[in-house]
Motif scaffolding. Structure first.
Motif, PDB file in Angstrom:
ATOM      1  N   VAL A  34       0.822  -1.209   0.000  1.00 13.86           N
ATOM      2  CA  VAL A  34       0.000   0.000   0.000  1.00 13.86           C
ATOM      3  C   VAL A  34       0.855   1.258   0.000  1.00 13.86           C
ATOM      4  O   VAL A  34       1.962   1.265   0.543  1.00 13.86           O
ATOM      5  N   LYS A  35       0.337   2.285  -0.635  1.00 11.40           N
ATOM      6  CA  LYS A  35       0.850   3.649  -0.522  1.00 11.40           C
ATOM      7  C   LYS A  35      -0.339   4.492  -0.060  1.00 11.40           C
ATOM      8  O   LYS A  35      -1.318   4.645  -0.808  1.00 11.40           O
ATOM      9  N   THR A  36      -0.278   5.005   1.149  1.00  8.90           N
ATOM     10  CA  THR A  36      -1.381   5.801   1.686  1.00  8.90           C
ATOM     11  C   THR A  36      -1.264   7.221   1.169  1.00  8.90           C
ATOM     12  O   THR A  36      -0.283   7.916   1.440  1.00  8.90           O
ATOM     13  N   LEU A  37      -2.272   7.656   0.425  1.00 10.84           N
ATOM     14  CA  LEU A  37      -2.275   8.987  -0.173  1.00 10.84           C
ATOM     15  C   LEU A  37      -2.928  10.018   0.737  1.00 10.84           C
ATOM     16  O   LEU A  37      -2.546  11.178   0.737  1.00 10.84           O
ATOM     17  N   LEU A  38      -3.935   9.585   1.481  1.00 12.80           N
ATOM     18  CA  LEU A  38      -4.625  10.455   2.434  1.00 12.80           C
ATOM     19  C   LEU A  38      -5.100   9.599   3.598  1.00 12.80           C
ATOM     20  O   LEU A  38      -5.592   8.484   3.386  1.00 12.80           O
ATOM     21  N   PHE A  39      -4.938  10.121   4.794  1.00  8.68           N
ATOM     22  CA  PHE A  39      -5.379   9.401   5.992  1.00  8.68           C
ATOM     23  C   PHE A  39      -5.850  10.413   7.024  1.00  8.68           C
ATOM     24  O   PHE A  39      -5.128  11.334   7.354  1.00  8.68           O
ATOM     25  N   ASP A  40      -7.073  10.232   7.487  1.00  5.98           N
ATOM     26  CA  ASP A  40      -7.619  11.076   8.550  1.00  5.98           C
ATOM     27  C   ASP A  40      -7.955  10.172   9.733  1.00  5.98           C
ATOM     28  O   ASP A  40      -8.948   9.453   9.711  1.00  5.98           O
ATOM     29  N   LYS A  41      -7.090  10.170  10.732  1.00  2.00           N
ATOM     30  CA  LYS A  41      -7.236   9.277  11.896  1.00  2.00           C
ATOM     31  C   LYS A  41      -8.567   9.503  12.613  1.00  2.00           C
ATOM     32  O   LYS A  41      -9.195   8.558  13.084  1.00  2.00           O
ATOM     33  N   GLU A  42      -9.011  10.755  12.686  1.00  2.68           N
ATOM     34  CA  GLU A  42     -10.245  11.063  13.417  1.00  2.68           C
ATOM     35  C   GLU A  42     -11.472  10.432  12.771  1.00  2.68           C
ATOM     36  O   GLU A  42     -12.306   9.834  13.429  1.00  2.68           O
ATOM     37  N   SER A  43     -11.595  10.560  11.460  1.00  2.00           N
ATOM     38  CA  SER A  43     -12.778  10.034  10.774  1.00  2.00           C
ATOM     39  C   SER A  43     -12.572   8.615  10.250  1.00  2.00           C
ATOM     40  O   SER A  43     -13.532   7.902  10.000  1.00  2.00           O
ATOM     41  N   GLY A  44     -11.309   8.233  10.025  1.00  2.00           N
ATOM     42  CA  GLY A  44     -11.015   6.927   9.448  1.00  2.00           C
ATOM     43  C   GLY A  44     -10.885   6.947   7.936  1.00  2.00           C
ATOM     44  O   GLY A  44     -10.588   5.932   7.325  1.00  2.00           O
ATOM     45  N   LEU A  45     -11.102   8.097   7.294  1.00  2.00           N
ATOM     46  CA  LEU A  45     -11.018   8.206   5.849  1.00  2.00           C
ATOM     47  C   LEU A  45      -9.620   7.837   5.358  1.00  2.00           C
ATOM     48  O   LEU A  45      -8.622   8.335   5.879  1.00  2.00           O
ATOM     49  N   VAL A  46      -9.575   6.951   4.363  1.00  2.00           N
ATOM     50  CA  VAL A  46      -8.308   6.511   3.775  1.00  2.00           C
ATOM     51  C   VAL A  46      -8.452   6.480   2.254  1.00  2.00           C
ATOM     52  O   VAL A  46      -9.426   5.944   1.732  1.00  2.00           O
ATOM     53  N   THR A  47      -7.469   7.064   1.570  1.00  2.00           N
ATOM     54  CA  THR A  47      -7.336   6.911   0.125  1.00  2.00           C
ATOM     55  C   THR A  47      -5.959   6.300  -0.088  1.00  2.00           C
ATOM     56  O   THR A  47      -4.968   6.811   0.434  1.00  2.00           O
ATOM     57  N   ALA A  48      -5.901   5.207  -0.841  1.00  2.00           N
ATOM     58  CA  ALA A  48      -4.632   4.491  -0.977  1.00  2.00           C
ATOM     59  C   ALA A  48      -4.493   3.851  -2.345  1.00  2.00           C
ATOM     60  O   ALA A  48      -5.488   3.471  -2.965  1.00  2.00           O
ATOM     61  N   LEU A  49      -3.248   3.756  -2.777  1.00  2.00           N
ATOM     62  CA  LEU A  49      -2.927   2.898  -3.903  1.00  2.00           C
ATOM     63  C   LEU A  49      -2.637   1.520  -3.325  1.00  2.00           C
ATOM     64  O   LEU A  49      -1.904   1.402  -2.335  1.00  2.00           O
ATOM     65  N   MET A  50      -3.211   0.510  -3.896  1.00  2.00           N
ATOM     66  CA  MET A  50      -3.016  -0.862  -3.440  1.00  2.00           C
ATOM     67  C   MET A  50      -2.394  -1.647  -4.590  1.00  2.00           C
ATOM     68  O   MET A  50      -2.881  -1.591  -5.720  1.00  2.00           O
ATOM     69  N   LYS A  51      -1.300  -2.368  -4.275  1.00  2.00           N
ATOM     70  CA  LYS A  51      -0.625  -3.190  -5.277  1.00  2.00           C
ATOM     71  C   LYS A  51      -0.656  -4.640  -4.811  1.00  2.00           C
ATOM     72  O   LYS A  51      -0.352  -4.936  -3.654  1.00  2.00           O
ATOM     73  N   PHE A  52      -1.023  -5.515  -5.725  1.00  2.00           N
ATOM     74  CA  PHE A  52      -1.135  -6.934  -5.407  1.00  2.00           C
ATOM     75  C   PHE A  52      -0.268  -7.749  -6.367  1.00  2.00           C
ATOM     76  O   PHE A  52      -0.330  -7.565  -7.584  1.00  2.00           O
ATOM     77  N   SER A  53       0.529  -8.641  -5.821  1.00  2.00           N
ATOM     78  CA  SER A  53       1.303  -9.584  -6.626  1.00  2.00           C
ATOM     79  C   SER A  53       0.359 -10.625  -7.206  1.00  2.00           C
ATOM     80  O   SER A  53      -0.725 -10.865  -6.663  1.00  2.00           O
ATOM     81  N   PRO A  54       0.754 -11.293  -8.285  1.00  2.00           N
ATOM     82  CA  PRO A  54      -0.096 -12.349  -8.839  1.00  2.00           C
ATOM     83  C   PRO A  54      -0.457 -13.388  -7.771  1.00  2.00           C
ATOM     84  O   PRO A  54       0.407 -13.862  -7.039  1.00  2.00           O
ATOM     85  N   GLY A  55      -1.741 -13.676  -7.670  1.00  2.00           N
ATOM     86  CA  GLY A  55      -2.239 -14.652  -6.714  1.00  2.00           C
ATOM     87  C   GLY A  55      -2.496 -14.119  -5.311  1.00  2.00           C
ATOM     88  O   GLY A  55      -2.980 -14.857  -4.451  1.00  2.00           O
ATOM     89  N   ALA A  56      -2.196 -12.859  -5.062  1.00  2.00           N
ATOM     90  CA  ALA A  56      -2.403 -12.296  -3.722  1.00  2.00           C
ATOM     91  C   ALA A  56      -3.884 -12.316  -3.348  1.00  2.00           C
ATOM     92  O   ALA A  56      -4.760 -12.124  -4.194  1.00  2.00           O
ATOM     93  N   VAL A  57      -4.128 -12.545  -2.049  1.00  2.00           N
ATOM     94  CA  VAL A  57      -5.495 -12.633  -1.532  1.00  2.00           C
ATOM     95  C   VAL A  57      -5.663 -11.649  -0.381  1.00  2.00           C
ATOM     96  O   VAL A  57      -4.819 -11.579   0.514  1.00  2.00           O
ATOM     97  N   LEU A  58      -6.747 -10.902  -0.409  1.00  2.00           N
ATOM     98  CA  LEU A  58      -7.145 -10.063   0.713  1.00  2.00           C
ATOM     99  C   LEU A  58      -8.238 -10.851   1.418  1.00  2.00           C
ATOM    100  O   LEU A  58      -9.345 -10.993   0.902  1.00  2.00           O
ATOM    101  N   PRO A  59      -7.926 -11.428   2.598  1.00  2.00           N
ATOM    102  CA  PRO A  59      -8.848 -12.372   3.229  1.00  2.00           C
ATOM    103  C   PRO A  59     -10.157 -11.728   3.703  1.00  2.00           C
ATOM    104  O   PRO A  59     -10.338 -10.513   3.582  1.00  2.00           O
ATOM    105  N   ASP A  60     -10.997 -12.563   4.250  1.00  2.00           N
ATOM    106  CA  ASP A  60     -12.343 -12.200   4.697  1.00  2.00           C
ATOM    107  C   ASP A  60     -12.361 -10.838   5.386  1.00  2.00           C
ATOM    108  O   ASP A  60     -11.787 -10.663   6.451  1.00  2.00           O
TER     109      ASP A  60
END
Length: 146
Positions: A34-60
């Protein structure tokens, strides 16, 4: 290159984030970075670039509020959940309603822009509910979800 939102009313300038100069941060999930582009700890707002290798899984995981994803490269596939088999490819945008839950994977790898109103809840096999970093979700984010 500041990704944290300002807290001072005097700091109302535009914030340019030069993501190409940022290092990818590994997550606890193999092949997911991940590369976090924007993060607001108070509200929880997150904008991020997400990179996944072949076969990567983001679990439940569960989207506490609306989640938005623009696939830039590769393919995002719902492996499990109500939309199992759904494939979102380059240039396609998907949003998921609050409360939706699934397992996602990137069979050939992928790059996407993701916007979360509040960080996801990850449902661990031992019954715990955590955030991306593995910390107790309610303790860290419970106040932001209200």
């Amino acid at each position: 290159m500041d990704a944290i939102t300002p807290k001072s009313p005097a700091d109302l300038r535009s914030h340019v984030v030069r993501h190409a100069a940022m290092a990818w941060q590994k997550t606890r999930f193999p092949g997911c970075e991940v590369k976090t582009l924007l993060f607001d700890k108070e509200s929880g707002l997150v904008t991020a670039l997400m990179k996944f290798s072949p076969g990567a899984v983001l679990p439940d995981h569960e989207h506490v509020k609306i989640e938005q994803t623009l696939v830039l490269e590769g393919k995002l596939v719902d492996k499990e959940g109500p939309d199992a088999g759904l494939e979102v490819g380059p240039g396609e945008f998907v949003w998921r309603p609050a409360g939706s839950r699934h397992v996602a994977c990137c069979p050939e790898g992928g790059l996407m822009l993701a916007i979360f109103q509040v960080p996801n809840k990850f449902h661990e096999k031992d019954g715990r509910v955590t955030d991306l970093s593995g910390q107790d979700w309610d303790r860290i984010w419970g106040g932001a979800a209200a």
